[in-house]
Design a protein around this motif. Structure first.
Motif, PDB file in Angstrom:
ATOM      1  N   ARG A 109      13.365  -1.954   5.583  1.00  0.00           N
ATOM      2  CA  ARG A 109      13.788  -0.836   6.015  1.00  0.00           C
ATOM      3  C   ARG A 109      15.052  -0.972   4.294  1.00  0.00           C
ATOM      4  N   ARG A 111      13.064  -0.623   0.875  1.00  0.00           N
ATOM      5  CA  ARG A 111      12.854   0.860   0.007  1.00  0.00           C
ATOM      6  C   ARG A 111      13.785   1.943   0.498  1.00  0.00           C
ATOM      7  N   GLU A 112      14.058   2.508   1.755  1.00  0.00           N
ATOM      8  CA  GLU A 112      14.922   3.621   2.343  1.00  0.00           C
ATOM      9  C   GLU A 112      16.344   2.955   1.820  1.00  0.00           C
ATOM     10  N   PHE A 113      16.932   1.833   1.168  1.00  0.00           N
ATOM     11  CA  PHE A 113      18.177   1.636   0.738  1.00  0.00           C
ATOM     12  C   PHE A 113      18.050   2.021  -0.288  1.00  0.00           C
ATOM     13  N   GLU A 115      16.401   4.169  -2.142  1.00  0.00           N
ATOM     14  CA  GLU A 115      16.126   5.197  -2.051  1.00  0.00           C
ATOM     15  C   GLU A 115      17.484   5.939  -2.435  1.00  0.00           C
ATOM     16  N   LEU A 116      17.990   5.979  -0.959  1.00  0.00           N
ATOM     17  CA  LEU A 116      19.711   6.446  -0.878  1.00  0.00           C
ATOM     18  C   LEU A 116      20.492   6.181  -1.631  1.00  0.00           C
ATOM     19  N   PHE A 286      24.036   0.993   6.600  1.00  0.00           N
ATOM     20  CA  PHE A 286      22.997   1.255   6.442  1.00  0.00           C
ATOM     21  C   PHE A 286      22.448   0.448   7.599  1.00  0.00           C
ATOM     22  N   LYS A 290      20.947   1.816  10.559  1.00  0.00           N
ATOM     23  CA  LYS A 290      18.595   0.684  11.566  1.00  0.00           C
ATOM     24  C   LYS A 290      18.821   0.235  12.425  1.00  0.00           C
ATOM     25  N   GLU A 293      18.610   2.696  15.662  1.00  0.00           N
ATOM     26  CA  GLU A 293      17.072   3.313  15.126  1.00  0.00           C
ATOM     27  C   GLU A 293      16.238   2.447  15.965  1.00  0.00           C
TER      28      GLU A 293
END
Length: 296
Positions: A109, A111-113, A115-116, A286, A290, A293
């Motif tokens: 997870r 990578r998503e952080f 990117e944000l 964040f 997650k 989700e």
């Protein structure tokens, strides 16, 4: 006291040798040695015992190291607060988690952080021992139990549940148990003698079978949850695994879904001094998202 020499002393005390400290400081071994000798001359005390196997702090060196470590920890904390004062959060956050949780649930997870928040660097430290947040070994910890230190802020992250799992290939070859009693006829994989102490009744399947008058000899023991997962994936047998660790692994199947093992809460933990850190709160929010989700 000369700050440059104190910085070199702190690095040497942590590294245990002039050579390793020099690598960290980008200085030669001789330059580091000269700085330490000059500091000892100015203080008129020996700070290290020199041995062929390395360096050991003297009593006076231990005293100076404790003070220097506290000073540099406070400076690092101040630096973090100054960086967070900027409008856009940036800089590094050091996060520690257990090998199983950090490698299998958290790492995919990140990578998503990033990117944000591309200005934030995440330094993930995987360790099954608990690092000391008060001594700034890390900024944030994801713990599998509530912290006992009073100066740490905690936020419940998720409840971890355990169930029995096997690989599809194993079940195709050996069949699927329909009751807990049936497990006696299958290869069982369990935690070894150095099982995690923070999880009560971690080898609950063995206990369940024992209470039913069934005795079983495990086919394999391992003291790490990631090792359990790999053993199950290889088709070796059945094991109790935390639900979070099987996410994203299609070659692992839950069996006896109504039969559950131990459960416990995990926590997002950080020092009181970082309460106002934007990076810490952003990363916390964040991860909470997650978890929401995820379907554990």
């Amino acid at each position: 006291m000369d700050w440059d020499k104190l910085r070199v002393f702190h690095a040497v005390a942590e590294a245990g040798s002039f050579t390793h400290a020099g690598e960290t400081l980008h200085l030669s071994q001789s330059a580091v040695s000269r700085q330490i000798s000059a500091l000892e001359d100015s203080l008129k005390v020996a700070l290290f015992h020199r041995h062929a196997r390395g360096l050991l702090l003297t009593e006076q060196g231990e005293l100076l190291f404790r003070t220097a470590h506290d000073v540099f920890a406070k400076l690092a904390m101040t630096e973090a607060q100054l960086m967070d004062a900027r409008e856009k959060p940036s800089g590094e956050i050091r996060v520690t988690a257990t090998v199983g949780l950090g490698a299998n649930w958290l790492t995919p997870r990140i990578r998503e952080f990033i990117e944000l928040y591309p200005e934030i660097t995440v330094n993930l430290i995987l360790a099954d021992r608990e690092l000391d947040l008060g001594m700034r070994e890390a900024d944030i910890a994801i713990r599998l139990r509530a912290p006992v230190q009073p100066d740490l802020i905690q936020r419940k992250l998720m409840t971890v549940n355990h169930h029995l799992y096997a690989s599809p290939d194993f079940l195709k070859k050996h069949g699927t148990p329909s009751t807990i009693e049936d497990v006696i006829d299958f290869n069982l994989i369990v935690y070894g003698d150095e099982a995690p102490t923070n999880i009560a009744n971690v080898n609950w399947v063995m206990k369940e079978l024992s209470e039913l008058g069934k005795e079983i000899v495990p086919v394999f023991k391992v003291n790490n949850v990631y090792g359990l997962l790999l053993a199950v994936q290889s088709g070796l047998g059945i094991a109790s695994l935390p639900d979070y660790i099987v996410q994203g692994h299609s070659n692992v199947v839950r069996i006896l879904p109504d039969m559950g093992g131990p459960s416990f809460d995990s926590y997002y933990v950080y020092p009181e001094e970082l309460r106002k850190s934007k990076r810490v709160t952003i990363f916390r929010d964040f991860l909470i998202q997650k978890v929401a989700e995820s379907a554990f």
